[in-house]
Design a protein around this motif. Sequence first.
Motif, PDB file in Angstrom:
ATOM      1  N   LEU A 152       0.613  -1.077  -0.286  1.00  0.00           N
ATOM      2  CA  LEU A 152      -0.101  -0.082  -0.289  1.00  0.00           C
ATOM      3  C   LEU A 152       1.204   1.585  -0.422  1.00  0.00           C
ATOM      4  CD1 LEU A 152      -3.506   0.381  -0.033  1.00  0.00           C
ATOM      5  CD2 LEU A 152      -3.046   0.943   2.936  1.00  0.00           C
ATOM      6  N   TYR A 166      -4.665   7.829   0.734  1.00  0.00           N
ATOM      7  CA  TYR A 166      -4.711   6.821  -0.504  1.00  0.00           C
ATOM      8  C   TYR A 166      -5.743   5.836  -0.743  1.00  0.00           C
ATOM      9  CZ  TYR A 166      -3.469   3.745  -3.932  1.00  0.00           C
ATOM     10  OH  TYR A 166      -3.379   2.438  -5.430  1.00  0.00           O
ATOM     11  N   SER A 167      -6.032   5.534   0.934  1.00  0.00           N
ATOM     12  CA  SER A 167      -6.946   4.224   1.219  1.00  0.00           C
ATOM     13  C   SER A 167      -8.348   4.279   0.774  1.00  0.00           C
ATOM     14  CB  SER A 167      -6.417   3.236   2.128  1.00  0.00           C
ATOM     15  OG  SER A 167      -4.777   2.959   2.889  1.00  0.00           O
ATOM     16  N   GLN A 168      -8.859   6.169   1.548  1.00  0.00           N
ATOM     17  CA  GLN A 168      -9.898   6.144   1.148  1.00  0.00           C
ATOM     18  C   GLN A 168     -10.363   6.739  -0.331  1.00  0.00           C
ATOM     19  OE1 GLN A 168     -10.376  10.217   3.846  1.00  0.00           O
ATOM     20  NE2 GLN A 168      -8.811   8.407   5.811  1.00  0.00           N
ATOM     21  N   GLN A 171     -10.888   3.805  -2.299  1.00  0.00           N
ATOM     22  CA  GLN A 171     -12.183   3.307  -2.478  1.00  0.00           C
ATOM     23  C   GLN A 171     -13.100   4.273  -2.880  1.00  0.00           C
ATOM     24  OE1 GLN A 171     -13.011   1.016   0.175  1.00  0.00           O
ATOM     25  NE2 GLN A 171     -14.906   1.086  -1.175  1.00  0.00           N
ATOM     26  N   SER A 177     -12.059  -1.420  -1.585  1.00  0.00           N
ATOM     27  CA  SER A 177     -10.716  -1.930  -1.006  1.00  0.00           C
ATOM     28  C   SER A 177      -9.272  -2.007  -2.479  1.00  0.00           C
ATOM     29  CB  SER A 177     -10.810  -2.527  -0.247  1.00  0.00           C
ATOM     30  OG  SER A 177     -10.615  -3.149  -0.831  1.00  0.00           O
ATOM     31  N   VAL A 178      -8.552  -1.618  -1.836  1.00  0.00           N
ATOM     32  CA  VAL A 178      -7.329  -2.237  -2.907  1.00  0.00           C
ATOM     33  C   VAL A 178      -6.799  -3.208  -2.666  1.00  0.00           C
ATOM     34  CG1 VAL A 178      -4.769  -1.743  -3.075  1.00  0.00           C
ATOM     35  CG2 VAL A 178      -5.314   0.450  -2.167  1.00  0.00           C
TER      36      VAL A 178
END
Length: 238
Positions: A152, A166-168, A171, A177-178
């Motif tokens: 990630l 970045y995760s947000q 999404q 999600s990744v």
Amino acid sequence: MRQVYSSFAEKVCFIDIKHTHIHAFGHLILPLQGTLNLQASQRSIIVDQQHILLLPPACEHSYYAKERNEFLVFFIPHTMFSHNGVDEVKHLEFDERWRALRFLMLSECQNKQTNTTAMNQLLYYSFQLIQQNHKYPSIRYLHENYHTGISLEMLASLEHYHVGYYSQWFQKKMGVSVQIYLQKLRIEEAKRLLRETNYTILEIAQEVGYEHQASLTRIFKQVEGITPSVYRSNPINK
């Protein structure tokens, strides 16, 4: 807050003192010389001889430059952004198409009889180029390297985002999600290999990024509802 009602361009040299501001117009920044360091929308961005930057209106940003520099900076009214459907920061490779466009832009800027219509035509073409060719680097990387170990942190660095943000962002952009997106890429390739090759399940698992056959079987069943062996034996997949 300063207003810009018609587009225009200036050659700008940035200083080494960090400055932060926000304005109601946008910028298109093209490199001429040197490097510009900028932070915007949770991203740390470098504009240099290999990159350009599009900043939308109302985007707070900080910037500074540590070396001799010069950039061609367009001041673009917010209406041009809304008409072209661009509402986020775009950090793009400065390829041959942009080099040719910069030549035309510089020529127009140096023309004493330049007019807003001619400038807007060049900017509209720029927006089209951005919309047609922009691919998020991390998503492109996932498609090209799904079979390898992917962190990630590495994906976030490709977009110049902090990991948490970045995760947000991912999404919101992709709807999953990744981890789920990566699983789907691997399973789709596994399905293709099951249909089109005589590879063993273990070989297919390793081909798509899983070290063990059991890992592929478990995730394949989660996604498809059946095991890889059952999928391969189904006549409809032949």
